[in-house]
Design an enzyme around this catalytic site. Sequence first.
Site, PDB file in Angstrom:
ATOM      1  N   GLY A 208     -13.778  52.656 -94.665  1.00 50.78           N
ATOM      2  CA  GLY A 208     -12.982  53.571 -93.647  1.00 50.78           C
ATOM      3  C   GLY A 208     -11.646  53.894 -94.386  1.00 50.78           C
ATOM      4  N   ASN A 209     -11.074  53.848 -92.932  1.00 46.80           N
ATOM      5  CA  ASN A 209      -8.797  55.253 -93.503  1.00 46.80           C
ATOM      6  C   ASN A 209      -8.533  54.852 -92.251  1.00 46.80           C
ATOM      7  OD1 ASN A 209      -9.217  57.596 -91.743  1.00 46.80           O
ATOM      8  ND2 ASN A 209     -11.191  57.756 -92.610  1.00 46.80           N
ATOM      9  N   ARG A 210      -7.354  55.579 -93.108  1.00 45.16           N
ATOM     10  CA  ARG A 210      -6.175  54.898 -92.197  1.00 45.16           C
ATOM     11  C   ARG A 210      -6.601  55.440 -90.620  1.00 45.16           C
ATOM     12  NH1 ARG A 210      -1.793  54.743 -94.976  1.00 45.16           N
ATOM     13  NH2 ARG A 210      -0.328  54.331 -93.328  1.00 45.16           N
TER      14      ARG A 210
END
Length: 397
Positions: A208-210
């Site tokens: 995922g990413n932030r």
Amino acid sequence: MLANKTIVLGITGSIAAYKAADIASKLTQAGARVEVIMTEAATKFIAPLTLRSLTGQPVVTDMFEPAAEWSIEHIALAEAANVVVIAPATANVIAKLAAGISDDMLCCTVLATKAPVIVAPAMNVNMFENTITQENLAKLKARGFIIIDPAYGRLASGKMGLGRLAEVEEIIGTIKQVLGRSGDLAGKRIVVTAGGTQERIDPVRHIGNRSSGKMGYAVAEAARDRGAEVKLITAPTSLPEPAGIEVIHIETAVQMKEAVAKATPQADALIMAAAVADYQPKSVAKAKIKKETPSLTLELVRTPDILTEVKGNFLKVGFAAESEDVVANARQKLEKKQLDLIVANDITDSSSGFGTDTNKVTLISQDGNVESLPLLTKREVADRMLDKVVELLGKKP
Ligand code: C5P
């Protein structure tokens, strides 16, 4: 957008009446003039003084009360209203409205107003599910009333069921949507993407990413408040679903691409605020990967570039999160992805970008126009960007 708007808030005799205080307070804080009308039964649950103190306006409780400013002309509030909201609305008031009875100030006002009327029912589950109530609600809907369905949860009786007043945020979101109907995006269909996609590794893990989704949600809400019909395609976030917006939940870049392809043929604009993963695992393990080996190599393959691949005669807006040469890199993306507008932001600035409530962006459009905005809330950024979208839509053949 609520500034200088007159909102008539009708409160009826339900235990949920206390939540109307929160609605009144939030609307007042947002700059609206909130005129409260309470039925007699409502005053048994919450004091008129509470509403008077929160709104700074006299509260109407009695049609024949000589001291009440508005009671002199009983339809004055009906004419002043930009929108009438009844929250909570009991089965009784719903029945009276459906029958056109006007034996109290609230029913008189609703019968006399030309403003849109929003009704948020709250009652016992059996009363709500009773065919009579359902028929009355259907009648109101057919007459153009906007009904905010009650939620499932704990009721005053202690039982679980359908009948809880909808969340305050949903009620306020609906008010904004209704007030925005004549905004500068009225009649426009806008597709917004938000959040960071999650690329599955195995049944329990993902890459995922932030991204928090806040920017995309702010864009969707701002477009709604300006009258657009909004579809929000969102990756998982912790944000509540905004009211008055069709929300489509997806997880991966591939799913987002499919959802975008399905939503855009009818769209006037696609605004891609989502942080789409650039790579996905080549294959997704069917079972949970065990920690048996000292190291593990995941083979990743490129995800589809949604903005580049999706075609159609709609305005395309991209976001570019950059850590260096922000404007130059964003310009390159604008060309490469054939965008009408790109919103570039410097993610090395701690008050800007991922997870924050503020953003500092530069708007670069296809016509060469470059506009650097100061640090603003994401909602303000959304509105400034939509100003540009309105301008570009106006120029589009
Ligand atoms: O190339 P980059 O990811 O920096 O481009 C950012 C813009 O492209 C964003 O608007 C993002 O939503 C969109 N994008 C996309 N498909 C991808 C990656 C990014 O549509 N696979």
